[in-house]
Design a protein around this motif. Structure first.
Motif, PDB file in Angstrom:
ATOM      1  N   ALA A  37      28.460  48.107  32.605  1.00  0.00           N
ATOM      2  CA  ALA A  37      29.542  48.234  33.586  1.00  0.00           C
ATOM      3  C   ALA A  37      29.905  46.868  34.163  1.00  0.00           C
ATOM      4  O   ALA A  37      31.091  46.538  34.280  1.00  0.00           O
ATOM      5  N   THR A  38      28.912  46.064  34.462  1.00  0.00           N
ATOM      6  CA  THR A  38      29.151  44.739  35.011  1.00  0.00           C
ATOM      7  C   THR A  38      29.801  43.820  33.983  1.00  0.00           C
ATOM      8  O   THR A  38      30.801  43.155  34.267  1.00  0.00           O
ATOM      9  N   VAL A  39      29.242  43.798  32.780  1.00  0.00           N
ATOM     10  CA  VAL A  39      29.754  42.923  31.729  1.00  0.00           C
ATOM     11  C   VAL A  39      31.184  43.315  31.336  1.00  0.00           C
ATOM     12  O   VAL A  39      32.052  42.453  31.175  1.00  0.00           O
ATOM     13  N   LEU A  40      31.434  44.607  31.197  1.00  0.00           N
ATOM     14  CA  LEU A  40      32.777  45.045  30.822  1.00  0.00           C
ATOM     15  C   LEU A  40      33.789  44.778  31.930  1.00  0.00           C
ATOM     16  O   LEU A  40      34.949  44.462  31.655  1.00  0.00           O
ATOM     17  N   GLY A  41      33.377  44.885  33.175  1.00  0.00           N
ATOM     18  CA  GLY A  41      34.264  44.557  34.289  1.00  0.00           C
ATOM     19  C   GLY A  41      34.654  43.088  34.272  1.00  0.00           C
ATOM     20  O   GLY A  41      35.820  42.729  34.487  1.00  0.00           O
ATOM     21  N   THR A  42      33.693  42.229  33.990  1.00  0.00           N
ATOM     22  CA  THR A  42      33.960  40.796  33.887  1.00  0.00           C
ATOM     23  C   THR A  42      34.880  40.503  32.708  1.00  0.00           C
ATOM     24  O   THR A  42      35.828  39.725  32.818  1.00  0.00           O
ATOM     25  N   LEU A  43      34.604  41.136  31.579  1.00  0.00           N
ATOM     26  CA  LEU A  43      35.430  40.956  30.395  1.00  0.00           C
ATOM     27  C   LEU A  43      36.861  41.428  30.641  1.00  0.00           C
ATOM     28  O   LEU A  43      37.821  40.773  30.234  1.00  0.00           O
ATOM     29  N   ARG A  44      37.001  42.552  31.342  1.00  0.00           N
ATOM     30  CA  ARG A  44      38.347  43.062  31.667  1.00  0.00           C
ATOM     31  C   ARG A  44      39.119  42.031  32.488  1.00  0.00           C
ATOM     32  O   ARG A  44      40.297  41.780  32.238  1.00  0.00           O
ATOM     33  N   ALA A  45      38.459  41.424  33.452  1.00  0.00           N
ATOM     34  CA  ALA A  45      39.119  40.414  34.282  1.00  0.00           C
ATOM     35  C   ALA A  45      39.553  39.220  33.439  1.00  0.00           C
ATOM     36  O   ALA A  45      40.645  38.684  33.635  1.00  0.00           O
ATOM     37  N   GLU A  46      38.715  38.809  32.493  1.00  0.00           N
ATOM     38  CA  GLU A  46      39.064  37.685  31.619  1.00  0.00           C
ATOM     39  C   GLU A  46      40.246  38.034  30.718  1.00  0.00           C
ATOM     40  O   GLU A  46      41.171  37.245  30.565  1.00  0.00           O
ATOM     41  N   VAL A  47      40.197  39.209  30.107  1.00  0.00           N
ATOM     42  CA  VAL A  47      41.235  39.620  29.158  1.00  0.00           C
ATOM     43  C   VAL A  47      42.560  39.877  29.868  1.00  0.00           C
ATOM     44  O   VAL A  47      43.627  39.538  29.351  1.00  0.00           O
ATOM     45  N   CYS A  48      42.495  40.471  31.048  1.00  0.00           N
ATOM     46  CA  CYS A  48      43.722  40.809  31.776  1.00  0.00           C
ATOM     47  C   CYS A  48      44.253  39.631  32.582  1.00  0.00           C
ATOM     48  O   CYS A  48      45.246  39.777  33.291  1.00  0.00           O
ATOM     49  N   GLY A  49      43.598  38.512  32.511  1.00  0.00           N
ATOM     50  CA  GLY A  49      44.083  37.322  33.218  1.00  0.00           C
ATOM     51  C   GLY A  49      43.987  37.436  34.722  1.00  0.00           C
ATOM     52  O   GLY A  49      44.819  36.921  35.443  1.00  0.00           O
ATOM     53  N   GLY A  50      42.983  38.159  35.208  1.00  0.00           N
ATOM     54  CA  GLY A  50      42.796  38.278  36.644  1.00  0.00           C
ATOM     55  C   GLY A  50      43.689  39.306  37.304  1.00  0.00           C
ATOM     56  O   GLY A  50      43.779  39.340  38.514  1.00  0.00           O
ATOM     57  N   SER A  51      44.349  40.165  36.521  1.00  0.00           N
ATOM     58  CA  SER A  51      45.240  41.154  37.131  1.00  0.00           C
ATOM     59  C   SER A  51      44.475  42.306  37.778  1.00  0.00           C
ATOM     60  O   SER A  51      45.051  43.089  38.504  1.00  0.00           O
ATOM     61  N   ILE A  52      43.177  42.411  37.523  1.00  0.00           N
ATOM     62  CA  ILE A  52      42.334  43.410  38.177  1.00  0.00           C
ATOM     63  C   ILE A  52      41.822  42.788  39.473  1.00  0.00           C
ATOM     64  O   ILE A  52      41.292  41.682  39.467  1.00  0.00           O
ATOM     65  N   ASP A  53      41.974  43.500  40.593  1.00  0.00           N
ATOM     66  CA  ASP A  53      41.509  42.895  41.839  1.00  0.00           C
ATOM     67  C   ASP A  53      40.002  43.065  42.026  1.00  0.00           C
ATOM     68  O   ASP A  53      39.359  43.865  41.369  1.00  0.00           O
ATOM     69  N   ALA A  54      39.458  42.273  42.906  1.00  0.00           N
ATOM     70  CA  ALA A  54      38.013  42.241  43.122  1.00  0.00           C
ATOM     71  C   ALA A  54      37.471  43.597  43.565  1.00  0.00           C
ATOM     72  O   ALA A  54      36.360  43.978  43.199  1.00  0.00           O
ATOM     73  N   GLY A  55      38.231  44.345  44.341  1.00  0.00           N
ATOM     74  CA  GLY A  55      37.793  45.665  44.789  1.00  0.00           C
ATOM     75  C   GLY A  55      37.609  46.635  43.638  1.00  0.00           C
ATOM     76  O   GLY A  55      36.662  47.407  43.605  1.00  0.00           O
ATOM     77  N   GLN A  56      38.512  46.595  42.663  1.00  0.00           N
ATOM     78  CA  GLN A  56      38.391  47.457  41.490  1.00  0.00           C
ATOM     79  C   GLN A  56      37.156  47.094  40.675  1.00  0.00           C
ATOM     80  O   GLN A  56      36.455  47.975  40.176  1.00  0.00           O
ATOM     81  N   LEU A  57      36.869  45.804  40.525  1.00  0.00           N
ATOM     82  CA  LEU A  57      35.671  45.383  39.798  1.00  0.00           C
ATOM     83  C   LEU A  57      34.405  45.836  40.516  1.00  0.00           C
ATOM     84  O   LEU A  57      33.459  46.300  39.894  1.00  0.00           O
ATOM     85  N   GLU A  58      34.387  45.695  41.829  1.00  0.00           N
ATOM     86  CA  GLU A  58      33.218  46.113  42.601  1.00  0.00           C
ATOM     87  C   GLU A  58      33.008  47.618  42.482  1.00  0.00           C
ATOM     88  O   GLU A  58      31.900  48.086  42.265  1.00  0.00           O
ATOM     89  N   TYR A  59      34.075  48.381  42.607  1.00  0.00           N
ATOM     90  CA  TYR A  59      33.995  49.834  42.476  1.00  0.00           C
ATOM     91  C   TYR A  59      33.446  50.220  41.097  1.00  0.00           C
ATOM     92  O   TYR A  59      32.540  51.053  40.987  1.00  0.00           O
ATOM     93  N   ALA A  60      33.957  49.612  40.045  1.00  0.00           N
ATOM     94  CA  ALA A  60      33.502  49.911  38.687  1.00  0.00           C
ATOM     95  C   ALA A  60      32.033  49.572  38.509  1.00  0.00           C
ATOM     96  O   ALA A  60      31.305  50.272  37.808  1.00  0.00           O
ATOM     97  N   SER A  61      31.563  48.518  39.158  1.00  0.00           N
ATOM     98  CA  SER A  61      30.160  48.131  39.005  1.00  0.00           C
ATOM     99  C   SER A  61      29.216  49.122  39.672  1.00  0.00           C
ATOM    100  O   SER A  61      28.059  49.244  39.277  1.00  0.00           O
TER     101      SER A  61
END
Length: 68
Positions: A37-61
């Motif tokens: 969950a953590t690794v994929l959240g980080t990868l999503r942020a890299e692939v999407c160019g930061g379009s995912i906000d920090a709150g969404q990443l935290e929630y997913a983790s």
């Protein structure tokens, strides 16, 4: 230690392959779930160019931990 592979289909993109230790214990599986969950959240942020906000990443983790 031997290993086994798990193939996850990605539709037209071919499979993603994950190598797992054998035997896979419940503790190791739980650790794998939270780490993925953590690794994929980080990868999503890299692939999407930061379009995912920090709150969404935290929630997913936290989601894998809340499901147990």
């Amino acid at each position: 230690m031997s290993a086994r592979e798990m193939q996850v289909p990605l539709s037209a993109h071919g499979p993603a392959i994950l190598t797992l230790p054998d035997p896979l214990t419940p503790d190791a599986l739980h650790s794998l779930e939270t780490s993925l969950a953590t690794v994929l959240g980080t990868l999503r942020a890299e692939v999407c160019g930061g379009s995912i906000d920090a709150g969404q990443l935290e929630y997913a983790s936290w989601m894998p931990q809340l499901s147990h």
